[in-house]
Design a protein around this motif. Sequence first.
Motif, PDB file in Angstrom:
ATOM      1  N   MET A   1       0.831  -1.400   0.239  1.00 29.76           N
ATOM      2  CA  MET A   1      -0.137  -0.011   0.085  1.00 29.76           C
ATOM      3  C   MET A   1       0.996   1.277  -0.184  1.00 29.76           C
ATOM      4  O   MET A   1       1.075   1.480   0.767  1.00 29.76           O
ATOM      5  N   ARG A   2       0.714   2.469  -0.981  1.00 27.84           N
ATOM      6  CA  ARG A   2       1.416   3.338  -1.148  1.00 27.84           C
ATOM      7  C   ARG A   2       0.179   4.686  -0.848  1.00 27.84           C
ATOM      8  O   ARG A   2      -1.094   4.270  -0.435  1.00 27.84           O
ATOM      9  N   ILE A   3       1.215   5.476   0.133  1.00 28.60           N
ATOM     10  CA  ILE A   3       0.285   6.940   0.287  1.00 28.60           C
ATOM     11  C   ILE A   3       0.439   7.764  -0.927  1.00 28.60           C
ATOM     12  O   ILE A   3       1.507   7.875  -1.373  1.00 28.60           O
ATOM     13  N   VAL A   4      -0.955   8.648  -1.091  1.00 29.24           N
ATOM     14  CA  VAL A   4      -0.597   9.857  -2.573  1.00 29.24           C
ATOM     15  C   VAL A   4      -1.038  10.909  -1.438  1.00 29.24           C
ATOM     16  O   VAL A   4      -1.801  10.647  -0.597  1.00 29.24           O
ATOM     17  N   MET A   5      -0.309  11.589  -1.352  1.00 33.74           N
ATOM     18  CA  MET A   5      -0.805  13.419  -1.075  1.00 33.74           C
ATOM     19  C   MET A   5      -1.479  14.210  -2.123  1.00 33.74           C
ATOM     20  O   MET A   5      -1.059  14.401  -3.059  1.00 33.74           O
ATOM     21  N   GLN A   6      -2.872  14.438  -1.498  1.00 35.42           N
ATOM     22  CA  GLN A   6      -3.749  15.259  -2.979  1.00 35.42           C
ATOM     23  C   GLN A   6      -3.585  16.308  -2.406  1.00 35.42           C
ATOM     24  O   GLN A   6      -4.586  16.314  -1.311  1.00 35.42           O
ATOM     25  N   LYS A  62      -0.282  20.346 -17.449  1.00 34.96           N
ATOM     26  CA  LYS A  62       0.310  20.327 -18.247  1.00 34.96           C
ATOM     27  C   LYS A  62       1.201  19.741 -18.944  1.00 34.96           C
ATOM     28  O   LYS A  62       2.148  18.913 -17.957  1.00 34.96           O
ATOM     29  N   LYS A  63       1.077  19.261 -20.636  1.00 35.90           N
ATOM     30  CA  LYS A  63       2.427  18.644 -21.153  1.00 35.90           C
ATOM     31  C   LYS A  63       2.434  17.370 -20.218  1.00 35.90           C
ATOM     32  O   LYS A  63       3.035  16.361 -20.640  1.00 35.90           O
ATOM     33  N   ASN A  64       0.585  16.695 -19.726  1.00 38.23           N
ATOM     34  CA  ASN A  64       0.972  15.662 -19.092  1.00 38.23           C
ATOM     35  C   ASN A  64       1.419  16.062 -17.497  1.00 38.23           C
ATOM     36  O   ASN A  64       1.843  13.605 -17.750  1.00 38.23           O
ATOM     37  N   VAL A  65       2.140  16.588 -17.223  1.00 36.12           N
ATOM     38  CA  VAL A  65       2.894  16.133 -16.257  1.00 36.12           C
ATOM     39  C   VAL A  65       2.541  15.053 -14.874  1.00 36.12           C
ATOM     40  O   VAL A  65       3.256  14.258 -14.673  1.00 36.12           O
ATOM     41  N   ASN A  66       0.787  15.536 -14.666  1.00 35.61           N
ATOM     42  CA  ASN A  66       0.666  14.203 -13.269  1.00 35.61           C
ATOM     43  C   ASN A  66       0.462  12.752 -13.880  1.00 35.61           C
ATOM     44  O   ASN A  66      -0.125  12.046 -13.165  1.00 35.61           O
ATOM     45  N   VAL A  67       0.878  12.515 -16.110  1.00 35.50           N
ATOM     46  CA  VAL A  67       0.081  11.396 -15.654  1.00 35.50           C
ATOM     47  C   VAL A  67       1.437  10.298 -15.661  1.00 35.50           C
ATOM     48  O   VAL A  67       0.826   8.982 -14.602  1.00 35.50           O
ATOM     49  N   SER A  68       2.539  10.334 -15.450  1.00 36.86           N
ATOM     50  CA  SER A  68       3.413   9.563 -14.975  1.00 36.86           C
ATOM     51  C   SER A  68       3.033   9.006 -13.412  1.00 36.86           C
ATOM     52  O   SER A  68       3.285   7.973 -12.231  1.00 36.86           O
ATOM     53  N   ARG A  69       2.845   9.887 -12.600  1.00 33.48           N
ATOM     54  CA  ARG A  69       2.136   9.371 -11.554  1.00 33.48           C
ATOM     55  C   ARG A  69       1.004   9.458 -10.422  1.00 33.48           C
ATOM     56  O   ARG A  69       1.462   8.326  -9.920  1.00 33.48           O
ATOM     57  N   ILE A  70       0.045  10.052 -11.086  1.00 32.49           N
ATOM     58  CA  ILE A  70      -1.253   8.854 -11.559  1.00 32.49           C
ATOM     59  C   ILE A  70      -0.639   7.400 -11.773  1.00 32.49           C
ATOM     60  O   ILE A  70      -1.663   6.237 -11.243  1.00 32.49           O
ATOM     61  N   ASN A  71       0.050   6.916 -12.466  1.00 37.11           N
ATOM     62  CA  ASN A  71       0.412   6.061 -13.196  1.00 37.11           C
ATOM     63  C   ASN A  71       1.128   4.883 -11.958  1.00 37.11           C
ATOM     64  O   ASN A  71       0.551   2.960 -12.046  1.00 37.11           O
ATOM     65  N   LYS A  72       1.435   5.509 -10.442  1.00 36.72           N
ATOM     66  CA  LYS A  72       1.952   5.216  -9.576  1.00 36.72           C
ATOM     67  C   LYS A  72       0.744   4.404  -8.663  1.00 36.72           C
ATOM     68  O   LYS A  72       1.105   3.784  -7.662  1.00 36.72           O
ATOM     69  N   MET A  73      -0.165   5.354  -8.743  1.00 37.29           N
ATOM     70  CA  MET A  73      -1.107   5.220  -7.756  1.00 37.29           C
ATOM     71  C   MET A  73      -2.437   4.281  -8.511  1.00 37.29           C
ATOM     72  O   MET A  73      -2.674   3.641  -9.733  1.00 37.29           O
ATOM     73  N   HIS A  74      -2.805   2.935  -7.274  1.00 41.94           N
ATOM     74  CA  HIS A  74      -3.516   1.931  -7.908  1.00 41.94           C
ATOM     75  C   HIS A  74      -5.209   1.915  -6.195  1.00 41.94           C
ATOM     76  O   HIS A  74      -4.887   2.279  -5.289  1.00 41.94           O
ATOM     77  N   PRO A  75      -5.845   1.022  -7.057  1.00 36.38           N
ATOM     78  CA  PRO A  75      -7.187   0.766  -6.323  1.00 36.38           C
ATOM     79  C   PRO A  75      -6.179   0.227  -4.481  1.00 36.38           C
ATOM     80  O   PRO A  75      -5.040  -0.229  -4.772  1.00 36.38           O
ATOM     81  N   GLY A  76      -6.802   1.012  -3.592  1.00 40.48           N
ATOM     82  CA  GLY A  76      -5.924  -0.303  -2.121  1.00 40.48           C
ATOM     83  C   GLY A  76      -4.504   0.988  -1.627  1.00 40.48           C
ATOM     84  O   GLY A  76      -4.435   0.766  -0.313  1.00 40.48           O
ATOM     85  N   ASP A  77      -4.078   1.994  -2.090  1.00 34.95           N
ATOM     86  CA  ASP A  77      -3.696   3.168  -1.837  1.00 34.95           C
ATOM     87  C   ASP A  77      -4.122   3.778  -1.098  1.00 34.95           C
ATOM     88  O   ASP A  77      -5.657   3.848  -1.129  1.00 34.95           O
ATOM     89  N   TRP A  78      -3.309   4.337   0.115  1.00 32.65           N
ATOM     90  CA  TRP A  78      -4.412   5.405   1.234  1.00 32.65           C
ATOM     91  C   TRP A  78      -4.164   7.296   0.966  1.00 32.65           C
ATOM     92  O   TRP A  78      -2.847   7.488   0.191  1.00 32.65           O
ATOM     93  N   VAL A  79      -4.944   7.444   0.826  1.00 31.42           N
ATOM     94  CA  VAL A  79      -4.788   9.400  -0.186  1.00 31.42           C
ATOM     95  C   VAL A  79      -4.911  10.213   1.040  1.00 31.42           C
ATOM     96  O   VAL A  79      -6.045   9.958   2.140  1.00 31.42           O
ATOM     97  N   PHE A  80      -4.061  11.085   1.464  1.00 34.51           N
ATOM     98  CA  PHE A  80      -3.984  12.661   2.405  1.00 34.51           C
ATOM     99  C   PHE A  80      -4.650  13.791   1.417  1.00 34.51           C
ATOM    100  O   PHE A  80      -3.719  13.953   0.677  1.00 34.51           O
ATOM    101  N   PHE A  81      -5.666  14.383   2.213  1.00 38.88           N
ATOM    102  CA  PHE A  81      -6.142  15.361   1.405  1.00 38.88           C
ATOM    103  C   PHE A  81      -5.618  16.168   2.523  1.00 38.88           C
ATOM    104  O   PHE A  81      -5.671  16.678   3.684  1.00 38.88           O
TER     105      PHE A  81
END
Length: 330
Positions: A1-6, A62-81
């Motif tokens: 499980m990874r942690i995502v910072m949103q 811009k220039k799809n800068v977030n796509v590579s980060r999004i690809n590291k996210m998976h169901p089961g990961d935790w998100v902190f807002f």
Amino acid sequence: MRIVMQPARRSEKDVEQHYQDTIVHPVVFDDHADLLEASTIDQLKQLFPDGQAQMWGVVPGKKNVNVSRINKMHPGDWVFFSGDKRIYFGGTIALMWRNKELATRLWGTDPAGSTWEYMYALSGTRGFDIPVEEIRTLLGWNPNRNIMGISVLNEGESDTLQTLLTLDTATAALELADAAQEEAAVAAFDGALERTAQRAHRGEQAALKRRLLQGSTGQCALCGRTLPGTFLIAAHIKKRAMCSDDEKRDLANIAMLACTFGCDAVYEHGYVTVTPEGIVQVSPLAAEVPEVEAYIQERLEGRTVSWWTPSRETYYLWHRTHTFKATPPL
């Protein structure tokens, strides 16, 4: 499980509106069946039988800068807002999909004409009140580091937050490939299976229990039952790994006796906490685990904790803001 910072600053008008529209008020699937793919709506209904879920999204950038980060996210990961220098909300990613049309309907577009099309549904959400400064210190970040864009923490940082903040994974559509990878990793593991306990830590725990248990029996601070010492432990009110040296040495206040029949576990996992008035408070998420809810209702709900005192309130406050599964902020 990874942690995502949103990043999501609710002090910004648009972010607050999005939060109200799809977090405070979950999205009803059937209201958007015309835009949801059949496979997606089927998965959502399996994960959320009541037909609705909290949702959020990420712009490509811009220039799809977030796509590579999004690809590291998976169901089961935790998100902190995070926003306004605090972590205030979090949950498990239950499902991810891309849907530009639905995102536009729910949230509109940003000034650049983009929308939050990389979407995810959240389960097991709860509120927090943790200063970002504390996260920096905990993870050894640069004191000036801010959470500026969507980011996925590395395994070490994720494990630290998961363990120290007691992040339990909720319902998620875990991919079969991920499960196979996990199984392969376990089979290939050749590291040490046991960790050597430090003598100082054992000595501290023994001193704590001797101080709390001044005889062959003692009283559980939470349920109030008098039990043999074998079934009682010296439970830290504030998680020990998060305590300063001075707090660890505050033997008179840092811990309480808790029974191994259930009280220690429900407190440790945040299903109950203690209010500033010394009353047991029950997490709304306890209802999702009927056995836990039944135990709490029978033994704990509404009890006055005699162990609570003003000098221990600082530690109970930490538990309320870091471990307790609080209602997400509205």
